[in-house]
Design a protein around this motif. Structure first.
Motif, PDB file in Angstrom:
ATOM      1  N   THR A 198      -3.589  -5.155   2.072  1.00 31.88           N
ATOM      2  CA  THR A 198      -4.066  -4.013   1.298  1.00 31.88           C
ATOM      3  C   THR A 198      -5.505  -3.765   1.731  1.00 31.88           C
ATOM      4  O   THR A 198      -6.369  -4.634   1.545  1.00 31.88           O
ATOM      5  CB  THR A 198      -4.002  -4.288  -0.213  1.00 31.88           C
ATOM      6  OG1 THR A 198      -2.632  -4.434  -0.595  1.00 31.88           O
ATOM      7  CG2 THR A 198      -4.590  -3.144  -1.003  1.00 31.88           C
ATOM      8  N   LEU A 208      -5.100   1.149   0.685  1.00 30.69           N
ATOM      9  CA  LEU A 208      -3.875   1.421   1.421  1.00 30.69           C
ATOM     10  C   LEU A 208      -3.126   0.122   1.630  1.00 30.69           C
ATOM     11  O   LEU A 208      -3.720  -0.892   1.973  1.00 30.69           O
ATOM     12  CB  LEU A 208      -4.187   2.014   2.807  1.00 30.69           C
ATOM     13  CG  LEU A 208      -4.565   3.480   2.908  1.00 30.69           C
ATOM     14  CD1 LEU A 208      -4.853   3.815   4.348  1.00 30.69           C
ATOM     15  CD2 LEU A 208      -3.442   4.359   2.397  1.00 30.69           C
ATOM     16  N   ASP A 209      -1.829   0.171   1.409  1.00 31.80           N
ATOM     17  CA  ASP A 209      -0.989  -0.948   1.794  1.00 31.80           C
ATOM     18  C   ASP A 209      -0.505  -0.689   3.212  1.00 31.80           C
ATOM     19  O   ASP A 209      -0.026   0.411   3.525  1.00 31.80           O
ATOM     20  CB  ASP A 209       0.211  -1.058   0.847  1.00 31.80           C
ATOM     21  CG  ASP A 209      -0.214  -1.488  -0.540  1.00 31.80           C
ATOM     22  OD1 ASP A 209      -1.313  -2.074  -0.655  1.00 31.80           O
ATOM     23  OD2 ASP A 209       0.531  -1.240  -1.489  1.00 31.80           O
ATOM     24  N   ILE A 210      -0.632  -1.667   4.059  1.00 30.36           N
ATOM     25  CA  ILE A 210      -0.355  -1.441   5.465  1.00 30.36           C
ATOM     26  C   ILE A 210       0.120  -2.737   6.107  1.00 30.36           C
ATOM     27  O   ILE A 210      -0.192  -3.839   5.617  1.00 30.36           O
ATOM     28  CB  ILE A 210      -1.640  -0.919   6.175  1.00 30.36           C
ATOM     29  CG1 ILE A 210      -1.280  -0.258   7.486  1.00 30.36           C
ATOM     30  CG2 ILE A 210      -2.659  -2.016   6.365  1.00 30.36           C
ATOM     31  CD1 ILE A 210      -2.426   0.523   8.087  1.00 30.36           C
TER      32      ILE A 210
ATOM     33  N   ALA B  40      -4.943   5.541   7.699  1.00 28.06           N
ATOM     34  CA  ALA B  40      -4.160   6.271   6.698  1.00 28.06           C
ATOM     35  C   ALA B  40      -2.777   6.646   7.213  1.00 28.06           C
ATOM     36  O   ALA B  40      -1.792   6.607   6.463  1.00 28.06           O
ATOM     37  CB  ALA B  40      -4.909   7.523   6.263  1.00 28.06           C
ATOM     38  N   ALA B  43      -0.075   3.912   6.596  1.00 31.83           N
ATOM     39  CA  ALA B  43       0.071   3.286   5.279  1.00 31.83           C
ATOM     40  C   ALA B  43       1.545   3.198   4.913  1.00 31.83           C
ATOM     41  O   ALA B  43       2.354   4.050   5.280  1.00 31.83           O
ATOM     42  CB  ALA B  43      -0.677   4.101   4.227  1.00 31.83           C
ATOM     43  N   ASP B  47       3.821   2.298  -3.381  1.00 27.47           N
ATOM     44  CA  ASP B  47       2.734   1.520  -3.976  1.00 27.47           C
ATOM     45  C   ASP B  47       3.251   0.615  -5.086  1.00 27.47           C
ATOM     46  O   ASP B  47       2.510   0.197  -5.946  1.00 27.47           O
ATOM     47  CB  ASP B  47       1.671   2.461  -4.551  1.00 27.47           C
ATOM     48  CG  ASP B  47       0.854   3.049  -3.439  1.00 27.47           C
ATOM     49  OD1 ASP B  47       0.295   4.105  -3.665  1.00 27.47           O
ATOM     50  OD2 ASP B  47       0.811   2.456  -2.349  1.00 27.47           O
ATOM     51  N   ARG B 597       3.198  10.741   1.459  1.00 28.05           N
ATOM     52  CA  ARG B 597       2.348   9.562   1.664  1.00 28.05           C
ATOM     53  C   ARG B 597       2.852   8.736   2.836  1.00 28.05           C
ATOM     54  O   ARG B 597       2.110   7.994   3.445  1.00 28.05           O
ATOM     55  CB  ARG B 597       2.319   8.732   0.388  1.00 28.05           C
ATOM     56  CG  ARG B 597       1.604   9.476  -0.711  1.00 28.05           C
ATOM     57  CD  ARG B 597       1.801   8.803  -2.019  1.00 28.05           C
ATOM     58  NE  ARG B 597       1.069   7.544  -2.048  1.00 28.05           N
ATOM     59  CZ  ARG B 597       0.986   6.806  -3.133  1.00 28.05           C
ATOM     60  NH1 ARG B 597       1.568   7.192  -4.230  1.00 28.05           N
ATOM     61  NH2 ARG B 597       0.318   5.674  -3.110  1.00 28.05           N
TER      62      ARG B 597
END
Lengths: 267, 598
Positions: A198, A208-210, B40, B43, B47, B597
């Motif tokens: 994260t 951001l979760d990545i 970004a 991502a 979530d 997203r």
């Protein structure tokens, strides 16, 4: 200044541009007339001029009193604008590298007889690092006026999504030269494939979760390269000197990065 | 404005669920970065996750909350406008045992249910049904305002078994629940009820001859035991029946003996058997007839409840009071030497009040004596109020008794007085009792009078009634299953009663655990999984067993409510369509937002 930084900085000096500079009386040729040995122009004698500069040969030929004008010798001043946003202190390595570059630039300026000024981006002059809290905004332009015809050095990571060109032009306005040092933390310059993470933006509440795998890292590198190229272009458009620097120990940083990119030259 | 299906309000639990899902979003190890925008495009799309995180007010959150609210409104049948209420049928079901009567043509309960099924079939899907069971305390079998499907499901479990009771409270509850426009129905088996005029009174009973066990008991006499049964029949003529005595061991039943009897209408027949004394439950069973519930009575052996007595008076006083003879004559009494084991203490001193112990202190109060001649004034206040009065005074007359008492004062509540002099007083405190007998035995003839063994027997029985254990192991439907408990509240809470159908009922109370006896059969009292006691619950009610008053009637209601709903269109459907459309839009938009997203 840290001792190791001082030792490393002693081997270099700021690489000055070829065109004339502005500054107080010193060793460098200035843009105006002065008292150096380099002849610049003639003008009519007016009472009060130094009789030693009257061109007697010309008087003999033309019966007119002409005075020789010589290029002034100046000591270039340097305004160092430091990005003090939280991202510049995101790691100890990066924060130390910022301080090393700034301290070294001050040292080089003083060695050339100039007066350096350390200015916080979006703020004013600061004397010691204890005054810097790294909580400033990303507005780089100082709140105080920069010295006219001074050299200017911007130290920032320039990790912002917008085009840095307009800002660099503003920063270079009235300057005799602009140096831009884009300083990145080693992880920012070359992140590792660490797996799921994260990511938290150190300057906002963004997150951001990545999954940091090879493919994601490769794409990040491409985007970073485009960002750096924009900064390089922006600097070039104002005839400045741009250097992309990865934070590390000062000796290697000056020798392997600032020297090849023309920011410093051997003393 | 209202909810046509209030149970659908449970769907609003989706709102906190959405919040929890967003609070416990998926969370990886964190890393602080400067150029978040450079990542970004890579991502992860969702979530959601497990670790509690700061609640982010994202468009997705708002859309999902909106969808949850709409979902709740949709399922709960939210509608605007009260005028469009649907048919509300309130049915009061006679829950007395006689509804279980049956003959060759079928059972009364089945006839009532068949009628009700037809009535429910005629209702539309928006109708609401409330089922009320009669009883001393009426209860809801379905509803209030249950759907037709819910009502049908509840009716499957309806087994009328209550003893005779007044249905008036159930009628009143039904009227309250029906409101101004509900339709009221009373289903029973008898005509001699007079429900309120809004009720339609339907009786499905039939005058069926019936015989019943209206009383049974077992009495131990040395090595033998006598089992008594009282049989009664109703009908127009004599009823021939066979009465069986059976031994019951778990699910196994063995017939011990049988007897063919002829029962004359409304004439009780007493039957008795002599069997070896033992711990085996006996069952008295009559041959099948109109009402099955009253044909069987199970008798468990009453547990021995011996009262340990400690006597602490000198030999002369003991002889004057005839202590040894009295306690030898009373059943279930054991004289013990250890005072700690005693539940009844007879003493001349003042040992004080101890929890769980009754102390009879025999001593004249003060040095001076007065002799009184009975009868005396007995404390009868509770008897005048319609109660049983003081248990220790029951059966006492004290006529002709010469009572020599001290002039001193006695603590506690006076039970027997001569003029203003208290002769017997009761002092109760902290679970213990002390009886102060102001008596000089040497100058009195109380111990020689017939009242003395009665008084002592009353005291012993009073103590016996406070011993830990079951209050009674053979009880009737409608009575109370009770246990006196001597442990801690924590230990009491671990008790539970298992009814014959295996349903578990948790204990309530502490020193006195009680449950309502609602189903006939053997009930097991368990602590954890260990058996503590057993109780036999029997249906015994001569009034309900009399089926001769059962009949078929259909009395139309005098006051017909203005049921607007009968002609009203399906209510809440417009709102439902709007909610469904909005719900769909919210879900699609949320899906689109999440897609962006990615």
């Amino acid at each position: 200044m840290r001792p190791e930084c001082g030792r490393a900085a002693a081997a270099y000096r700021l690489a000055l541009p070829g065109h004339p500079l502005g500054g107080r009386i010193g060793e460098r040729l200035g843009q105006g007339t002065g008292s150096s040995l380099e002849f610049m122009d003639f003008r009519d004698y007016v009472p009060g001029d130094d009789l030693r500069h009257v061109d007697w040969s010309a008087f003999a030929r033309t019966d007119q009193l002409k005075v020789r004008l010589f290029r002034e010798e100046i000591a270039p001043s340097l305004d160092i604008v430091v990005d003090v946003s939280p991202s510049m202190a995101i790691t100890d390595v990066k924060r130390t590298a910022v301080q090393d570059v700034v301290d070294a630039a001050c040292s080089w300026t003083r060695s050339a007889g100039g007066i350096p000024r350390r200015i916080a981006g979006g703020g004013g002059v600061f004397e010691t690092w204890e005054e810097v809290a790294y909580d400033g905004s990303d507005a780089w332009m100082p709140r105080i006026p920069l010295r006219r015809r001074s050299m200017r050095l911007l130290i920032s990571d320039l990790l912002q999504p917008h085009d840095p060109g307009p800002l660099l032009r503003k920063l270079s306005a009235g300057a005799s030269h602009l140096y831009v040092v884009q300083l990145l933390d080693p992880w920012e310059a070359d992140p590792a494939a660490e797996g799921a993470r994260t990511l938290l933006d150190c300057e906002s509440d963004g997150r951001l979760d990545i999954v940091l795998d090879e493919r994601t890292v490769a794409r990040y590198r491409r985007r970073l390269a485009r960002l750096c190229e924009a900064a390089r272009s922006g600097t070039r458009s104002v005839a400045g000197t741009y250097a992309l620097v990865r934070a590390q120990d000062p000796a290697r940083m000056f020798r392997e990065q600032l020297l090849p990119q023309g920011v410093v030259e051997p003393a | 404005m209202g909810f046509s299906s209030p149970i659908g309000l449970l769907a609003f639990l989706a709102v906190p669920a959405v919040l929890v899902l967003h609070l416990f979003r998926r969370r990886f190890r964190e890393r602080s970065v400067a150029g978040l925008f450079l990542f970004a495009a890579d991502a992860l799309p969702a979530d959601a996750g497990r670790t509690r995180a700061r609640l982010l007010r994202t468009p997705s959150l708002w859309l999902e909350l909106l969808a949850a609210v709409l979902f709740g409104l949709l399922l709960s049948g939210f509608h605007v406008g009260a005028a469009k209420a649907g048919v509300h049928l309130v049915v009061v079901l006679d829950d007395s045992a006689s509804m279980g009567a049956a003959d060759a043509s079928g059972a009364v309960r089945d006839d009532a249910l068949a009628y009700l099924e037809r009535r429910l079939d005629a209702l539309d899907e928006d109708a609401r049904v409330t089922l009320v069971r009669t009883g001393r305390r009426p209860s809801l079998l379905a509803g209030p305002r249950a759907t037709v499907t819910q009502a049908r499901r509840a009716l499957e479990s309806w087994k009328p078994i209550k003893p005779v009771h007044d249905p008036a409270s159930a009628w009143e509850l039904g009227v309250d629940l029906a409101g101004s426009d509900g339709e009221l129905l009373f289903l029973t088996d008898r005509e001699d009820f007079d429900p309120p005029p809004r009720y339609r009174h339907l009786a499905f009973g039939r005058a069926i001859p019936n015989a019943a066990v209206v009383g049974a008991r077992r009495v131990v006499r040395g090595e033998e035991e006598r089992v008594f049964a009282d049989l009664l029949a109703w009908g127009s003529g004599e009823v021939a029946a066979t009465v069986h005595l059976e031994a019951v061991a778990g699910d196994a039943v063995r017939e011990i003996t049988r007897k063919d009897v002829v029962l004359r209408p409304r004439r009780a027949l007493h039957v008795a058997w002599t069997v070896p004394a033992g711990d085996i439950p006996f069952r008295v069973r009559l041959s099948d007839d109109g009402l099955a519930a009253d044909n069987t009575t199970t008798l468990l052996p009453e547990p021995a409840r011996v009262v340990p007595v400690h006597v602490d008076v000198d030999e002369q006083t003991a002889a004057q009071l005839r202590i040894a003879r009295v306690f030898a004559a009373l059943p279930g009494v054991r004289v013990v030497d250890e005072v700690e084991r005693a539940r009844l203490r007879v003493t001349a001193g003042d040992p004080g009040i101890k929890a769980g112990v009754v102390t009879l202190r025999v001593a004249a109060a003060g040095g001076e004596r007065d002799a009184w001649i009975g009868p005396f004034l007995l404390e009868r206040g509770r008897m005048l109020a319609g109660e049983d009065g003081r248990p220790v005074l029951q059966g006492l007359t004290l006529e002709g008794v010469v009572w020599s008492a001290g002039r001193g004062e006695l603590p506690g509540l006076p039970l027997v007085l001569a003029s203003e002099q208290v002769l017997l007083a009761e002092e109760s405190r902290a679970g213990g009792t002390q009886l102060h007998l102001n008596l000089d035995p040497a100058r009195s003839n109380l111990a020689a009078s017939p009242d003395w063994p009665i008084l002592m027997s009353n005291i012993v029985e009073h103590v016996r009634g406070r011993l830990p254990g079951p209050v009674a192991v053979n009880v009737r439907v409608g009575e109370e299953i009770a246990l006196r408990f001597a442990g801690t509240p924590e230990a009491a809470s671990t008790h539970a009663l298992l009814d014959p159908e295996g349903e578990r009922h948790a204990a309530r109370g502490w020193r006195y655990l009680s449950w309502a006896a609602t189903r006939p059969g053997i009930h097991r009292l368990v602590q954890g999984e260990q058996d503590v006691a057993r109780f036999a619950v029997n249906f015994v009610d001569a009034v309900e067993s009399d089926l001769t008053r059962s009949t078929i009637v259909d009395v139309e209601p005098v006051e017909v409510p203005d049921v607007v709903a009968a002609s009203a269109g399906p209510r809440g459907r417009d709102e439902a369509r709007i909610f469904a459309l909005l719900l769909l839009l919210a879900v699609v938009f949320d899906w689109w937002v999440l897609g962006r997203r990615r």
